[in-house]
Every structure is written in C-alpha cells, then in structure tokens.
Design an enzyme around this catalytic site. Structure first.
Site, mmCIF file in Angstrom:
data_model
loop_
_atom_site.group_PDB
_atom_site.id
_atom_site.type_symbol
_atom_site.label_atom_id
_atom_site.label_comp_id
_atom_site.label_asym_id
_atom_site.label_seq_id
_atom_site.Cartn_x
_atom_site.Cartn_y
_atom_site.Cartn_z
ATOM 1 N N THR A 1 -8.057 8.181 3.874
ATOM 2 C CA THR A 1 -8.291 9.183 2.826
ATOM 3 C C THR A 1 -7.133 9.187 1.829
ATOM 4 O OG1 THR A 1 -7.219 10.819 4.227
ATOM 5 C CG2 THR A 1 -9.626 10.722 4.335
ATOM 6 N N GLY A 2 -6.190 8.290 1.998
ATOM 7 C CA GLY A 2 -4.966 8.312 1.194
ATOM 8 C C GLY A 2 -5.082 7.543 -0.115
ATOM 9 N N ASP A 3 -3.992 7.587 -0.851
ATOM 10 C CA ASP A 3 -3.934 7.003 -2.199
ATOM 11 C C ASP A 3 -4.103 5.475 -2.175
ATOM 12 O OD1 ASP A 3 -3.035 7.200 -5.084
ATOM 13 O OD2 ASP A 3 -1.505 5.859 -4.270
ATOM 14 N N LEU A 4 -3.388 4.818 -1.276
ATOM 15 C CA LEU A 4 -3.441 3.354 -1.254
ATOM 16 C C LEU A 4 -4.849 2.849 -0.917
ATOM 17 C CD1 LEU A 4 -1.581 0.752 -1.362
ATOM 18 C CD2 LEU A 4 -1.744 0.804 1.108
ATOM 19 N N ALA A 5 -5.454 3.485 0.093
ATOM 20 C CA ALA A 5 -6.801 3.070 0.491
ATOM 21 C C ALA A 5 -7.758 3.224 -0.680
ATOM 22 C CB ALA A 5 -7.268 3.901 1.680
ATOM 23 N N ASP B 1 3.870 -7.470 1.428
ATOM 24 C CA ASP B 1 4.671 -7.325 0.219
ATOM 25 C C ASP B 1 3.694 -7.696 -0.885
ATOM 26 O OD1 ASP B 1 6.158 -7.971 -2.104
ATOM 27 O OD2 ASP B 1 7.966 -8.092 -0.890
ATOM 28 N N HIS B 2 3.177 -6.693 -1.605
ATOM 29 C CA HIS B 2 2.047 -7.002 -2.489
ATOM 30 C C HIS B 2 2.416 -7.971 -3.620
ATOM 31 C CE1 HIS B 2 3.550 -3.720 -5.099
ATOM 32 N NE2 HIS B 2 2.819 -4.259 -6.051
ATOM 33 N N LYS C 1 0.416 -11.603 -5.790
ATOM 34 C CA LYS C 1 0.178 -11.727 -7.237
ATOM 35 C C LYS C 1 0.006 -13.199 -7.599
ATOM 36 C CE LYS C 1 2.752 -7.583 -8.553
ATOM 37 N NZ LYS C 1 2.080 -6.680 -9.465
ATOM 38 N N ASP D 1 13.237 0.402 -2.543
ATOM 39 C CA ASP D 1 11.822 0.393 -2.930
ATOM 40 C C ASP D 1 11.409 -0.952 -3.537
ATOM 41 O OD1 ASP D 1 9.322 1.817 -3.329
ATOM 42 O OD2 ASP D 1 9.770 1.814 -5.473
ATOM 43 N N HIS E 1 10.358 -6.904 -2.954
ATOM 44 C CA HIS E 1 9.749 -7.713 -4.015
ATOM 45 C C HIS E 1 10.745 -8.616 -4.753
ATOM 46 C CE1 HIS E 1 6.690 -4.872 -3.112
ATOM 47 N NE2 HIS E 1 7.088 -3.931 -3.926
ATOM 48 N N LYS F 1 12.496 2.382 -13.134
ATOM 49 C CA LYS F 1 11.404 3.235 -13.596
ATOM 50 C C LYS F 1 11.789 3.830 -14.945
ATOM 51 C CE LYS F 1 9.388 4.211 -9.122
ATOM 52 N NZ LYS F 1 8.220 3.344 -9.221
HETATM 53 N N1 LIG Z 1 0.140 4.424 -2.719
HETATM 54 C C1 LIG Z 1 0.676 3.286 -3.123
HETATM 55 O O1 LIG Z 1 0.515 2.831 -4.265
HETATM 56 C C2 LIG Z 1 1.505 2.490 -2.184
HETATM 57 C C3 LIG Z 1 1.658 2.876 -0.864
HETATM 58 N N2 LIG Z 1 2.385 2.105 -0.014
HETATM 59 C C4 LIG Z 1 2.535 2.490 1.399
HETATM 60 O O2 LIG Z 1 1.259 2.714 1.969
HETATM 61 C C5 LIG Z 1 1.330 3.733 2.942
HETATM 62 C C6 LIG Z 1 0.327 4.831 2.580
HETATM 63 O O3 LIG Z 1 0.658 5.367 1.325
HETATM 64 P P1 LIG Z 1 -0.298 6.368 0.543
HETATM 65 O O4 LIG Z 1 -1.726 5.984 0.666
HETATM 66 O O5 LIG Z 1 0.274 6.513 -0.817
HETATM 67 O O6 LIG Z 1 -0.064 7.738 1.343
HETATM 68 P P2 LIG Z 1 -0.928 9.064 1.299
HETATM 69 O O7 LIG Z 1 0.008 10.189 1.604
HETATM 70 O O8 LIG Z 1 -1.756 9.158 0.067
HETATM 71 O O9 LIG Z 1 -1.934 8.886 2.523
HETATM 72 C C7 LIG Z 1 -1.535 9.054 3.858
HETATM 73 C C8 LIG Z 1 -2.754 8.944 4.766
HETATM 74 O O10 LIG Z 1 -2.355 9.170 6.109
HETATM 75 C C9 LIG Z 1 -3.255 10.109 6.709
HETATM 76 N N3 LIG Z 1 -2.534 10.827 7.761
HETATM 77 C C10 LIG Z 1 -1.393 11.543 7.654
HETATM 78 N N4 LIG Z 1 -1.025 12.026 8.857
HETATM 79 C C11 LIG Z 1 -1.959 11.591 9.754
HETATM 80 C C12 LIG Z 1 -2.123 11.731 11.152
HETATM 81 N N5 LIG Z 1 -1.250 12.417 11.922
HETATM 82 N N6 LIG Z 1 -3.180 11.126 11.737
HETATM 83 C C13 LIG Z 1 -4.067 10.427 11.010
HETATM 84 N N7 LIG Z 1 -3.955 10.253 9.675
HETATM 85 C C14 LIG Z 1 -2.920 10.835 9.055
HETATM 86 C C15 LIG Z 1 -3.685 10.984 5.538
HETATM 87 O O11 LIG Z 1 -4.933 11.558 5.743
HETATM 88 P P3 LIG Z 1 -5.204 13.019 6.316
HETATM 89 O O12 LIG Z 1 -4.342 13.960 5.559
HETATM 90 O O13 LIG Z 1 -6.680 13.178 6.077
HETATM 91 O O14 LIG Z 1 -4.880 12.934 7.759
HETATM 92 C C16 LIG Z 1 -3.856 9.914 4.451
HETATM 93 O O15 LIG Z 1 -5.094 9.276 4.599
HETATM 94 C C17 LIG Z 1 2.792 4.198 2.950
HETATM 95 O O16 LIG Z 1 3.482 3.467 3.920
HETATM 96 C C18 LIG Z 1 3.297 3.798 1.575
HETATM 97 O O17 LIG Z 1 4.688 3.589 1.556
HETATM 98 C C19 LIG Z 1 2.956 0.924 -0.410
HETATM 99 C C20 LIG Z 1 2.854 0.491 -1.711
HETATM 100 C C21 LIG Z 1 2.147 1.247 -2.717
HETATM 101 O O1 LIG Z 2 6.049 -1.425 -4.112
HETATM 102 C C1 LIG Z 2 6.153 -0.828 -5.164
HETATM 103 O O2 LIG Z 2 5.735 -1.415 -6.290
HETATM 104 C C2 LIG Z 2 5.384 -0.654 -7.439
HETATM 105 C C3 LIG Z 2 5.344 -1.630 -8.607
HETATM 106 O O3 LIG Z 2 4.332 -2.572 -8.351
HETATM 107 P P1 LIG Z 2 3.613 -3.334 -9.557
HETATM 108 O O4 LIG Z 2 2.637 -4.214 -8.868
HETATM 109 O O5 LIG Z 2 2.982 -2.273 -10.409
HETATM 110 O O6 LIG Z 2 4.692 -4.058 -10.291
HETATM 111 C C4 LIG Z 2 6.363 0.463 -7.692
HETATM 112 O O7 LIG Z 2 5.865 1.315 -8.697
HETATM 113 C C5 LIG Z 2 6.539 1.275 -6.434
HETATM 114 O O8 LIG Z 2 7.549 2.256 -6.644
HETATM 115 C C6 LIG Z 2 6.932 0.408 -5.269
HETATM 116 O O9 LIG Z 2 6.841 1.178 -4.071
#
Ligand SMILES: NC(=O)C1=CN([C@@H]2O[C@H](COP(=O)(O)OP(=O)(O)OC[C@H]3O[C@@H](n4cnc5c(N)ncnc54)[C@H](OP(=O)(O)O)[C@@H]3O)[C@@H](O)[C@H]2O)C=CC1
Ligand SMILES: O=C1O[C@H](COP(=O)(O)O)[C@@H](O)[C@H](O)[C@H]1O
Length: 491
Positions: free
Chosen positions: A16-20, A180-181, A185, A238, A243, A343
């Site tokens: 449910t998170g941002d990355l997914a 490491d995304h 690229k 970070d 990267h 940034k």
């Molecule tokens: N967002 C990005 O652009 C990037 C993220 N990352 C890495 O990806 C990972 C995820 O980041 P991001 O998606 O932004 O984080 P979010 O905070 O948006 O999402 C975290 C997720 O974890 C779930 N969660 C939290 N606690 C629990 C728990 N106890 N049990 C089960 N699920 C749980 C939350 O759902 P719920 O609240 O429903 O439980 C949610 O789906 C991190 O390691 C981050 O560093 C790396 C690069 C870029």
């Molecule tokens: O891993 C990360 O990368 C982004 C930058 O990625 P890009 O693909 O847009 O160049 C950065 O914003 C973030 O802070 C860092 O965690």
C-alpha cells in the site's frame, strides 16, 4: 507471449506504500503488456491496511493508469492476477496465512512454487521478515525463492553488516537481490557497452588520455514528504554510498573476462578497494557538503531545508555532496573522479562527463581561440544518449577550428519505449540475473568509504544553509575543481 518467461509469485511487502504504487505496479504492468511475463504469474500484496482483493485491484489499476497519462487502453485481465492479504510483518500468525495463500495460488496459477519476496518497506523490518519467511517455511518450496531488498541497506558499515548477517541466516547470497535502481537505468547499463564495444574508447580509457571524470546527479525537488527518513540519512548515505559509487565503479572497472554477474562484480569490487581512503583530518580536502536554503526553484519561491516538514530546525544534515575521489591503481593513478549530487539544485539531470587530455601540441591552438577539450558526455536522465565534443574546421574560415557535437539519443525523442529501471530489475530478478544488483562485498566497501566522511561530518557542525535553492550547490564545490585547474561542465 514468450513461453520462456519464468512462472512465479511476486509477494510485495508494503503493497500500500509509495514505492509499490508509483514504481512497482506500473513496471509489472509494462512487463505484462510487453509479453515479458508469463500468464502463469500472481502478485500478492501485503500490508496492514484492510483491503479485499477487489479494492486492492482497484488501487493497482489506479496506479497503472496514473503512470500512463496517454489514456491508453489497459488490459483488464492483468488485474485478475493480483491478490491482497492484510498482514503485520511482526505477527507470526500472518506468515502461516500467507503460506496457505501462496500454496493455493501456486496451484491456481501454475507458478511452480517459484517465489520472489519484495521488501518495499521500512528497512528496520528487512531482517525480521527474512527470518520469519524462513522459520515459517515460506521459502521451503520445490521451486526457487528470491529476496529483493530496497535501500537503504544499513545506515553505516556495522549496521549493514548486522543486517546482512541476519538476512544470510535465511537466504544465500545468490538468492538476495539488493536493489540500486540506478543499475536498472538504460544509460547506466550502457556504460559497459560504450566502453567495451567501441575500439575508439577503450584504448584511451586511462590516465594517459583522460584528465578527469565528472559524475553529476542533481535534483530540483526538495526533501518533500520523506523528511523523517532523509534527515537521518542525508545525501551522502542516500545517493553517494549507492548510486554514485556504483556509476563510478562501472566507469573505472577493468574489462571483465566475461559478461557474467560474478566477473563484472569482481571488477567493480577491485575499484572500490582501490579508492583512496581519507582520514577524518583530510575529508575536507576531498569532500564538500551543503544544505539548501530558501530560493527560487523552477520559478517558484521555496523554503529552506530546515523549514521543511519533519526536519530539525537546526539540522546538520547535508542535502548536497561534492567529492573528489582517487583510484589508486595502474589505470587511474592521478585522474580525479569528481562527483556531485544534491536536492533543490538548478536542474534535474544525471550526467557523466569524461574530459580527455589536451594534445601535446595542438597546431590549431593559436589560430582558433575556441579550442575545447574533447568530452564524452553520457546522458542518463532526462536525456538518454551520448554526446561527443570534438573540434572541427570552421566552415569557410580556412584553418580555424570550432567545437562541434556528435549526438546520439537512444530514445529518438520519444521515451515511451524506454523501460523503467524497476521494470528492468524485476525482469532480471525473475530470470535469476543478478548482474544489476549489488553484492554484499560492494555494499560493505561502499559503506566503509562513506563512513569516514560521515564520521568527520558528524563530529563538526557545518555552517548551514550554504546554497540557495535553484543553484548548483555551494561555492566550495566549484573550488574543489578550480584548485585542480578544472571546472564543472554545465549539465
Ligand atoms: N518511495 C520511493 O520512491 C523509494 C523508496 N525506497 C525504499 O522502499 C521502501 C518503501 O518505501 P515507501 O514505499 O516510500 O514507504 P511507505 O511508507 O510509503 O510504505 C511503507 C509500507 O509498509 C507497510 N507497513 C508498515 N508497517 C508495516 C507492518 N508492521 N506490517 C506490514 N506492513 C507494514 C505500509 O502499509 P500499512 O500502513 O498499510 O501497513 C506501506 O505499505 C523503503 O525501504 C524506502 O527506503 C527506495 C527508493 C525510492
Ligand atoms: O534513491 C534515491 O534516488 C532518488 C533519485 O533517483 P532518480 O532516479 O530520480 O535520479 C532520490 O530522489 C532519492 O532521494 C533517493 O533515495
């Protein structure tokens, strides 16, 4: 559809998170649409929020649609492969329920008990999840199991080592895919091709012909919603630890004897081992840190870092790093590799500039004032391509020279078909190809290099903020190169 594509279940922790939502679902859809996924696949999303399969599928659909603003028709059958299970990663009972679900989906989707566990969650959960997966028997299948881990992998070398040991209790190194995304690229992957498939570059790729190499990854955005994470991390952890050092290793490594993950990795590791280490007293000679203040970003007035949400009002965290790295080996002795990342800078761009040395005697030097060094520019983002800067005769002006550029853009101006980094990496993981993932040895060496800098910076408070939002960083970053007789090439 390609029948060779592996059958598997992808379990996304943190679905449910941002990355997914922003990256993973759209990437899975593109793989499906481009025939790179077998119909025999399932995706199981887990997180604490209550969802049914239906409401989860609606979320996935929205995230796929948001990534395709062209209103292109979506193949609805795709969503029927998605399932959701409410799950708390700290609750052991959840794992048994998940195990039962996976077993039933194995049967339903003919996935041959192959599983990818993707940890898109806060890093403090990585070790616990890996252990529970093993202890509760979720990895005990007839097929293969792989673990994909997001960054950050630790906060420093000791914490990364501890995390690695915990994960290795449950998974072998070959089963672990550390993301490491940048390695997904298109143009980062192209570094090896440019170097090792072109007779005109490799013979010159050394300290006899190269003056310096510059790697820039600048962002216009500020810290945004990620303040809680970022204020404890900073640009060094970070961006540099992962990267920037990965790009440097690809630029500097020796040609591998084969293009296998082990051989490439072994060459990258040698580069990281050859990085000149600093002492706390010499860090300031090689590295510059910065933090943005208020300013104009993309024409809009923006606040300084210390005024952003969840940031300490006296924060000592750096949002900018510039560094001069030396690689003490035969090929690179004496060639500085300059890196900078930050940034709220003037442009969003990732670019590598290889500056070649001047000729020993340039016959055109006195005639044309405009002689420039040859540059090879690798555009990673937003452009994807290569530019070669040469000197050529100025038309109609006899023997006067003028700088010219040869450009190659890999997407021909339309980026629609360029695969997203996450798409490439998911595909590689499904195929068991770990070339573009980081091995523990690389992670360990990168942390050891970076730890010296962060310790020196923690010990001494900086005079922040020291660069305006919308600029290219603090003045000291320019001086770092000027002291060596160079300057940053504009990006
Ligand atoms: N967002 C990005 O652009 C990037 C993220 N990352 C890495 O990806 C990972 C995820 O980041 P991001 O998606 O932004 O984080 P979010 O905070 O948006 O999402 C975290 C997720 O974890 C779930 N969660 C939290 N606690 C629990 C728990 N106890 N049990 C089960 N699920 C749980 C939350 O759902 P719920 O609240 O429903 O439980 C949610 O789906 C991190 O390691 C981050 O560093 C790396 C690069 C870029
Ligand atoms: O891993 C990360 O990368 C982004 C930058 O990625 P890009 O693909 O847009 O160049 C950065 O914003 C973030 O802070 C860092 O965690």
């Amino acid at each position: 559809m390609n029948e060779d594509n592996p059958k598997s279940i992808l379990v996304i922790f943190g679905a449910t998170g941002d990355l997914a939502n922003r990256k993973l679902f759209p990437s899975i859809y593109r793989l499906y649409k481009n025939g790179k996924l077998s119909e025999d696949f399932a995706v199981v999303g887990v997180a604490r929020r209550p969802h049914t399969n239906e409401s989860f599928r609606e979320n996935v659909e929205q995230s796929v649609k948001a990534s395709r603003p062209d209103n292109e028709e979506i193949n609805d059958r795709f969503f029927s492969h998605f399932y959701y299970q409410p799950f708390d990663v700290t609750d052991l009972a959840s794992y048994q329920e998940l195990k039962n679900l996976l077993e039933s989906l194995d049967e339903k989707h003919h996935t041959e008990e192959n599983r990818i566990f993707y940890l898109a969650m806060a890093p403090n959960f990585f070790g616990t999840i890996a252990e529970n997966l093993k202890n509760e028997g979720l990895t005990d299948t007839k097929g293969w199991s792989r673990l994909v881990i997001e960054k950050p992998f630790g906060h420093d070398y000791p914490s990364a080592k501890q995390l690695n040991e915990q994960i290795r209790q449950a998974f072998d190194e070959e089963q672990i895919y550390r993301i490491d995304h940048y390695l997904g690229k298109e143009m980062v992957q192209n570094i090896e091709v440019i170097r090792f498939a072109n007779a005109i570059f490799e013979p010159l790729w050394n300290n006899q012909y190269i003056d310096n190499i510059q790697i820039t990854s600048s962002e216009t955005l500020g810290v945004g919603e990620r303040g809680r994470y970022y204020d404890k991390s900073g640009a060094l952890r970070d961006m540099v630890q992962n990267h920037m050092l990965q790009m440097l290793a690809l630029l500097a490594m020796e040609p591998p004897i084969k293009l296998t993950p082990d051989e490439i990795r072994s060459e990258k590791i040698k580069v990281l081992r050859a990085l000149r280490t600093m002492t706390p007293d010499t860090v300031d000679d090689y590295f510059v840190r910065g933090q943005y203040g208020a300013g104009l970003s993309n024409g809009e007035q923006v606040e300084g870092y210390r005024d952003e949400t969840a940031i300490d009002s006296e924060s000592n965290t750096e949002t900018f790093v510039a560094g001069k790295l030396l690689i003490d080996n035969f090929r690179w002795a004496g060639v500085p590799f300059y890196i900078r990342t930050g940034k709220r800078m003037a442009a969003k761009a990732t670019e590598i500039v290889v500056q070649f040395k001047e000729l020993p005697m340039n016959l055109y030097f006195n005639k044309g004032k405009d002689i420039q060094p040859n540059l090879l520019v690798i555009h990673i983002h937003p452009d994807e391509g290569v530019t070669l800067h040469l000197n050529a005769e100025k038309r109609g002006v006899g023997t006067t020279s003028t700088p010219v550029k040869l450009n190659y853009y890999s997407h021909n101006g339309d980026k629609i078909n360029t695969p997203e980094a996450y798409e490439v990496l998911l595909y590689d993981c499904m195929h068991g190809d770990s070339t573009n993932f980081t091995h523990w040895d690389e992670v360990a060496l990168s942390w050891k290099f970076v730890d010296v800098i962060s310790q020196a910076w923690t010990a001494k408070k900086a005079n922040f903020p020291n660069y305006e939002s919308g600029s290219m960083g603090p003045k000291a970053a320019n001086e770092l190169l000027e002291n060596d007789g160079f300057h940053w090439w504009s990006i």
